[in-house]
Design an enzyme around this catalytic site. Structure first.
Site, PDB file in Angstrom:
ATOM      1  N   GLU A   1      -3.300  -6.853  -1.905  1.00 28.14           N
ATOM      2  CA  GLU A   1      -3.603  -6.055  -0.922  1.00 28.14           C
ATOM      3  C   GLU A   1      -5.000  -5.236  -0.950  1.00 28.14           C
ATOM      4  O   GLU A   1      -5.031  -4.521  -2.146  1.00 28.14           O
ATOM      5  CB  GLU A   1      -2.141  -4.944  -0.958  1.00 28.14           C
ATOM      6  CG  GLU A   1      -2.181  -3.787  -0.008  1.00 28.14           C
ATOM      7  CD  GLU A   1      -1.616  -4.177   1.411  1.00 28.14           C
ATOM      8  OE1 GLU A   1      -1.241  -5.345   1.492  1.00 28.14           O
ATOM      9  OE2 GLU A   1      -1.595  -3.298   2.150  1.00 28.14           O
TER      10      GLU A   1
ATOM     11  N   ARG B   1      11.088  -9.710   0.150  1.00 27.36           N
ATOM     12  CA  ARG B   1      11.654  -9.357   1.698  1.00 27.36           C
ATOM     13  C   ARG B   1      12.645 -10.505   1.889  1.00 27.36           C
ATOM     14  O   ARG B   1      12.671 -11.663   1.602  1.00 27.36           O
ATOM     15  CB  ARG B   1      10.602  -9.664   2.620  1.00 27.36           C
ATOM     16  CG  ARG B   1       9.464  -8.960   2.827  1.00 27.36           C
ATOM     17  CD  ARG B   1       8.532  -9.107   3.717  1.00 27.36           C
ATOM     18  NE  ARG B   1       7.268  -8.142   3.779  1.00 27.36           N
ATOM     19  CZ  ARG B   1       6.425  -8.074   4.792  1.00 27.36           C
ATOM     20  NH1 ARG B   1       6.295  -8.883   5.821  1.00 27.36           N
ATOM     21  NH2 ARG B   1       5.501  -7.221   4.559  1.00 27.36           N
TER      22      ARG B   1
ATOM     23  N   CYS C   1      -5.847  -1.361   5.688  1.00 25.89           N
ATOM     24  CA  CYS C   1      -5.181  -2.249   4.569  1.00 25.89           C
ATOM     25  C   CYS C   1      -5.407  -3.810   5.124  1.00 25.89           C
ATOM     26  O   CYS C   1      -5.169  -4.112   6.318  1.00 25.89           O
ATOM     27  CB  CYS C   1      -4.042  -1.912   4.296  1.00 25.89           C
ATOM     28  SG  CYS C   1      -2.483  -1.931   5.038  1.00 25.89           S
TER      29      CYS C   1
ATOM     30  N   ASN D   1      -3.749 -10.332   7.118  1.00 24.39           N
ATOM     31  CA  ASN D   1      -4.004  -9.587   8.295  1.00 24.39           C
ATOM     32  C   ASN D   1      -4.958  -8.246   7.819  1.00 24.39           C
ATOM     33  O   ASN D   1      -5.229  -8.097   6.796  1.00 24.39           O
ATOM     34  CB  ASN D   1      -2.729  -9.030   8.921  1.00 24.39           C
ATOM     35  CG  ASN D   1      -1.994  -8.206   7.931  1.00 24.39           C
ATOM     36  OD1 ASN D   1      -2.580  -7.677   6.828  1.00 24.39           O
ATOM     37  ND2 ASN D   1      -0.612  -7.930   7.996  1.00 24.39           N
TER      38      ASN D   1
ATOM     39  N   ASP E   1      -4.013 -10.181  13.153  1.00 26.65           N
ATOM     40  CA  ASP E   1      -3.575 -11.258  12.407  1.00 26.65           C
ATOM     41  C   ASP E   1      -4.610 -12.549  12.209  1.00 26.65           C
ATOM     42  O   ASP E   1      -5.276 -12.742  13.233  1.00 26.65           O
ATOM     43  CB  ASP E   1      -2.153 -11.653  13.056  1.00 26.65           C
ATOM     44  CG  ASP E   1      -0.886 -11.066  12.871  1.00 26.65           C
ATOM     45  OD1 ASP E   1      -1.220  -9.841  11.869  1.00 26.65           O
ATOM     46  OD2 ASP E   1       0.023 -11.302  13.214  1.00 26.65           O
TER      47      ASP E   1
ATOM     48  N   CYS F   1       0.760  -1.357  -0.148  1.00 21.36           N
ATOM     49  CA  CYS F   1      -0.017   0.196  -0.189  1.00 21.36           C
ATOM     50  C   CYS F   1       0.616   1.252   0.221  1.00 21.36           C
ATOM     51  O   CYS F   1       0.262   2.328  -0.332  1.00 21.36           O
ATOM     52  CB  CYS F   1      -1.022   0.061   0.959  1.00 21.36           C
ATOM     53  SG  CYS F   1      -0.527  -0.102   2.620  1.00 21.36           S
TER      54      CYS F   1
ATOM     55  N   ARG G   1       0.715 -18.220   1.543  1.00 19.43           N
ATOM     56  CA  ARG G   1       0.122 -18.354   2.761  1.00 19.43           C
ATOM     57  C   ARG G   1      -1.041 -19.213   2.788  1.00 19.43           C
ATOM     58  O   ARG G   1      -1.263 -20.035   3.572  1.00 19.43           O
ATOM     59  CB  ARG G   1       0.134 -17.094   3.725  1.00 19.43           C
ATOM     60  CG  ARG G   1       1.392 -16.713   4.087  1.00 19.43           C
ATOM     61  CD  ARG G   1       2.361 -17.192   5.323  1.00 19.43           C
ATOM     62  NE  ARG G   1       3.756 -16.695   5.254  1.00 19.43           N
ATOM     63  CZ  ARG G   1       4.087 -15.675   6.257  1.00 19.43           C
ATOM     64  NH1 ARG G   1       3.323 -15.254   6.899  1.00 19.43           N
ATOM     65  NH2 ARG G   1       5.505 -15.229   6.037  1.00 19.43           N
TER      66      ARG G   1
ATOM     67  N   ARG H   1       7.270 -19.113   3.594  1.00 18.89           N
ATOM     68  CA  ARG H   1       7.995 -18.055   4.079  1.00 18.89           C
ATOM     69  C   ARG H   1       9.001 -17.885   3.066  1.00 18.89           C
ATOM     70  O   ARG H   1      10.248 -18.459   3.056  1.00 18.89           O
ATOM     71  CB  ARG H   1       8.658 -18.187   5.699  1.00 18.89           C
ATOM     72  CG  ARG H   1       9.280 -16.855   6.088  1.00 18.89           C
ATOM     73  CD  ARG H   1       9.741 -16.999   7.481  1.00 18.89           C
ATOM     74  NE  ARG H   1       8.728 -17.251   8.245  1.00 18.89           N
ATOM     75  CZ  ARG H   1       7.860 -16.113   8.572  1.00 18.89           C
ATOM     76  NH1 ARG H   1       8.091 -14.959   8.688  1.00 18.89           N
ATOM     77  NH2 ARG H   1       6.786 -16.329   9.565  1.00 18.89           N
TER      78      ARG H   1
ATOM     79  N   GLU I   1      14.096 -12.681   3.975  1.00 18.18           N
ATOM     80  CA  GLU I   1      13.784 -13.375   5.075  1.00 18.18           C
ATOM     81  C   GLU I   1      14.996 -13.971   5.674  1.00 18.18           C
ATOM     82  O   GLU I   1      15.041 -14.642   6.782  1.00 18.18           O
ATOM     83  CB  GLU I   1      12.628 -14.461   4.975  1.00 18.18           C
ATOM     84  CG  GLU I   1      11.610 -13.523   4.505  1.00 18.18           C
ATOM     85  CD  GLU I   1      10.452 -13.149   5.583  1.00 18.18           C
ATOM     86  OE1 GLU I   1      11.008 -13.198   6.763  1.00 18.18           O
ATOM     87  OE2 GLU I   1       9.597 -12.513   5.520  1.00 18.18           O
TER      88      GLU I   1
ATOM     89  N   GLU J   1       0.651 -17.006  10.183  1.00 17.77           N
ATOM     90  CA  GLU J   1      -0.061 -15.903   9.684  1.00 17.77           C
ATOM     91  C   GLU J   1      -0.315 -16.039   8.107  1.00 17.77           C
ATOM     92  O   GLU J   1       0.617 -15.930   7.528  1.00 17.77           O
ATOM     93  CB  GLU J   1       0.751 -14.685  10.095  1.00 17.77           C
ATOM     94  CG  GLU J   1      -0.010 -13.365   9.697  1.00 17.77           C
ATOM     95  CD  GLU J   1       0.861 -12.195   9.577  1.00 17.77           C
ATOM     96  OE1 GLU J   1       1.682 -12.052  10.650  1.00 17.77           O
ATOM     97  OE2 GLU J   1       0.631 -11.137   9.047  1.00 17.77           O
TER      98      GLU J   1
HETATM   99  P1  ATP Z   1       5.633 -12.987   9.810  1.00 13.12           P
HETATM  100  O1  ATP Z   1       5.515 -12.508  11.135  1.00 13.12           O
HETATM  101  O2  ATP Z   1       4.847 -14.265   9.156  1.00 13.12           O
HETATM  102  O3  ATP Z   1       6.983 -12.616   8.827  1.00 13.12           O
HETATM  103  P2  ATP Z   1       4.908 -10.394   8.778  1.00 13.12           P
HETATM  104  O4  ATP Z   1       4.200  -9.862  10.232  1.00 13.12           O
HETATM  105  O5  ATP Z   1       6.250  -9.918   8.446  1.00 13.12           O
HETATM  106  O6  ATP Z   1       4.487 -12.030   8.797  1.00 13.12           O
HETATM  107  P3  ATP Z   1       2.996  -8.668   7.279  1.00 13.12           P
HETATM  108  O7  ATP Z   1       4.296  -7.840   7.249  1.00 13.12           O
HETATM  109  O8  ATP Z   1       1.981  -8.450   8.051  1.00 13.12           O
HETATM  110  O9  ATP Z   1       3.589 -10.007   7.595  1.00 13.12           O
HETATM  111  O10 ATP Z   1       2.669  -9.098   6.013  1.00 13.12           O
HETATM  112  C1  ATP Z   1       1.307  -9.082   5.555  1.00 13.12           C
HETATM  113  C2  ATP Z   1       1.146 -10.546   4.773  1.00 13.12           C
HETATM  114  O11 ATP Z   1       1.882 -10.651   3.876  1.00 13.12           O
HETATM  115  C3  ATP Z   1       1.341 -11.767   5.915  1.00 13.12           C
HETATM  116  O12 ATP Z   1       0.023 -11.870   6.402  1.00 13.12           O
HETATM  117  C4  ATP Z   1       1.350 -12.874   4.688  1.00 13.12           C
HETATM  118  O13 ATP Z   1       0.365 -13.433   4.098  1.00 13.12           O
HETATM  119  C5  ATP Z   1       2.402 -11.971   3.671  1.00 13.12           C
HETATM  120  N1  ATP Z   1       3.756 -12.288   3.800  1.00 13.12           N
HETATM  121  C6  ATP Z   1       4.649 -11.509   4.776  1.00 13.12           C
HETATM  122  N2  ATP Z   1       5.886 -12.001   4.665  1.00 13.12           N
HETATM  123  C7  ATP Z   1       5.798 -13.045   3.831  1.00 13.12           C
HETATM  124  C8  ATP Z   1       6.817 -14.078   3.334  1.00 13.12           C
HETATM  125  N3  ATP Z   1       8.006 -14.007   3.767  1.00 13.12           N
HETATM  126  N4  ATP Z   1       6.483 -15.036   2.682  1.00 13.12           N
HETATM  127  C9  ATP Z   1       5.078 -15.052   2.009  1.00 13.12           C
HETATM  128  N5  ATP Z   1       3.997 -14.452   2.484  1.00 13.12           N
HETATM  129  C10 ATP Z   1       4.440 -13.214   3.325  1.00 13.12           C
HETATM  130 ZN    ZN Z   2      -0.742  -2.200   3.852  1.00 16.12          ZN
HETATM  131 MG    MG Z   3       7.947 -11.026   8.705  1.00 15.08          MG
END
Ligand code: ATP
Ligand code: ZN
Ligand code: MG
Length: 511
Positions: A361, A342, A470, A444, A428, A312, A477, A353, A344, A441
């Site tokens: 979004e 990201r 948002c 959200n 979440d 967003c 996931r 992940r 990770e 998760e």
């Molecule tokens: P987590 O705690 O699992 O790392 P996050 O809190 O970093 O998640 P948000 O930043 O809230 O995740 O991102 C929103 C959404 O984006 C998540 O609910 C998930 O569906 C998706 N998402 C985030 N990171 C990843 C990832 N590394 N792989 C796949 N999907 C992801």
């Molecule tokens: Zn957002």
């Molecule tokens: Mg994360």
């Protein structure tokens, strides 16, 4: 926590000060200490808590000032109040202020420092010394830095570091708001391993990256269709396309620039697109079969920003500086135009992940009431989807960053008549993974309050605060959660999903 500020500054004038002018400076110093610096100071503030010019002198065209303060009329605020008055005062003697040179700036912060607190290290902090409960900082400041309130931000940053250390272990406060209870399970394994076995996905060559074959994409598209039919159409969200390369300018305004750095995929541009400049890089590869990364590093600029992290933020420049007509609200939109990235690190696991993922979004904005109402309707729609269509074992939880929970910021951050302030925050949605008995998760819903409209200067015609929310729907996931509970045999799947997916396409046969 108690703060003190001390500065020495030189005011440079356009000509030598006459004895009469020096006398006028002295009178202004008196007046500053007696009245000017006391304006706006709360009743009952201690004498040494208020800014004060503790010494001054004048030679030739220079006036030297030493100002000390506690928290009220901080030394730098005092300096600028003095500057505002000195101009007309010395204007009478036909001398003008040319420049302010800050000779030294010191901050003393007395507080409760935990043992392993991280004292900020910044280029303009030239000395820092923590002894017991007293931190002394010396700052190399220009007058512009002081006007930019850098000292105040440094104090706030130290406060943050202390808190981060105190509550360091706990990242968020977690509160269950819904739990589905058990649902039929048909699988105990790791869904990604099973997907690999059946050639639904294969590792791509970058870390945390997958190539999805038709069977996997059929599931993604089926879930996307569920979202379109159950949420996007009935609630009237309109599709937009948000950029996926995010410049610093966007993350500065969205707040991500405060801390997203460890997870960014950085983006750089070539110093020039002149083929001759790049010839040796290509030549090196032709001869060695290796890409010369160090050579490339020398030939690129930036980073100018990063790849999409959250979707967003990139939307908001569309509204930047605008006032929205009452009758177009609430605005409801969504984006599904590209990948998110990201870093990770060691956390990558399976398809759930990853470093490159696909997400829808959903974004909405309007008054506080409209924003909260949309979130409530979304929660309801999602509940129907996970309960009745996907038949998932899932739960929803309010999560609050520890520092917000600690300070009760959620309640007080934004005053609103509807009591919407208490609704700011993240919910979440988590699904149970039988194969490792943990919760994942998978999406959200966030009510951001006025954070984005404030960051991007967006207003509403009626004058009330603009709010936004948002919801990030992670397709990897959803897929991982669904397959982890229902397995990969389509006969066992809930009817709606099975129908939308259709027969899994087996394109490839390997010898
Ligand atoms: P987590 O705690 O699992 O790392 P996050 O809190 O970093 O998640 P948000 O930043 O809230 O995740 O991102 C929103 C959404 O984006 C998540 O609910 C998930 O569906 C998706 N998402 C985030 N990171 C990843 C990832 N590394 N792989 C796949 N999907 C992801
Ligand atoms: Zn957002
Ligand atoms: Mg994360």
């Amino acid at each position: 926590m108690y703060v003190r500020f001390a500065l020495d500054a030189e005011l440079l004038f356009s000509a030598d000060l006459t004895p009469e002018a020096v006398e006028a400076v002295g009178a202004l110093v008196e007046e500053s200490n007696r009245t000017l610096f006391r304006k706006g100071v709360p009743q009952g503030a201690g004498e040494d808590e208020i800014g004060r010019i503790v010494s001054w002198s004048a030679t030739g065209p220079l006036v030297m000032l030493s100002i000390e303060s506690g928290p009220y009329t901080r030394a730098h605020d005092g300096l600028f109040r003095f500057r505002k008055q000195i101009a007309p005062t010395l204007g009478r003697f036909r001398v003008g202020l040319r420049d302010i040179v800050v000779k030294s700036f010191r901050i003393t912060i007395i507080g409760d420092y935990p043992k392993d607190v991280h004292i900020p290290k910044l280029p303009f902090i030239t000395r820092s010394c923590l002894l017991g409960d007293t931190l002394e900082l010396e700052l190399n400041m220009t007058a512009a830095d002081l006007e930019n309130r850098i000292p105040d931000r440094v104090v706030r940053l130290v406060e943050e570091k202390i808190q981060a250390c105190t509550y360091g272990g706990k990242t968020e406060h977690w509160e269950l708001v819904f739990e589905s209870g058990p649902k039929p399970r048909f699988f105990e394994g790791d869904p990604t391993e099973e997907m690999i076995k059946r050639n639904w996905v294969r590792h791509a060559l970058s870390r945390g990256q997958w190539i999805h074959a038709p069977q996997s994409v059929q599931l993604f598209r089926a879930f996307e269709q569920v979202v379109v039919e159950q949420i996007i159409k009935p609630m009237g969200f309109a599709e937009m396309i948000f950029p996926k390369l995010v410049p610093w300018e966007v993350w500065k305004k969205s707040g991500h620039a405060k801390g997203v750095y460890p997870e960014i995929y950085y983006v750089c541009t070539p110093k020039t697109r002149d083929p001759a400049y790049w010839e040796d890089v290509g030549d090196y590869f032709k001869v060695t079969g290796e890409v010369p990364v160090e050579m490339i590093r020398e030939k690129i600029d930036g980073p100018i920003g990063g790849l999409c992290y959250a979707q967003c933020p990139s939307f908001w420049p569309f509204l930047q500086g605008e006032t929205l007509a009452n009758d177009c609200l609430p605005i409801r939109i969504f984006d599904r135009s590209g990948t998110s990235h990201r870093y990770e690190s060691g956390g990558i696991h399976g398809i759930e992940r990853v470093d490159e993922f696909h997400r829808i979004e959903i974004l909405w904005l309007g008054t506080a009431e409209q924003t909260v109402e949309t979130a409530d309707r979304l929660h309801e729609a999602y509940r129907h989807v996970f309960e009745d269509l996907l038949e998932l074992e899932w739960r929803a939880a309010r999560v609050t960053p520890w520092f917000m929970a600690q300070e009760g910021m959620i309640e007080t951050e934004t005053e609103s008549s509807c009591g919407c302030g208490s609704r700011i925050g993240t919910t979440d949605y988590e699904a149970f993974l039988p194969y490792n008995k943990s919760w994942l998760e998978f999406q959200n819903v966030i009510i951001n309050g006025d954070k984005y409209p404030t960051g991007f200067n967006v207003k509403i015609q009626s004058g009330v605060d603009c709010w936004s929310g948002c919801s990030g729907i992670g397709l990897e996931r959803w897929t991982a959660a669904f397959l982890a509970q229902k397995g990969l045999d389509i006969e066992k799947w809930p009817e709606t999903v099975a129908k939308l997916v259709g027969e899994p396409k087996e394109l490839f046969r390997f010898l």
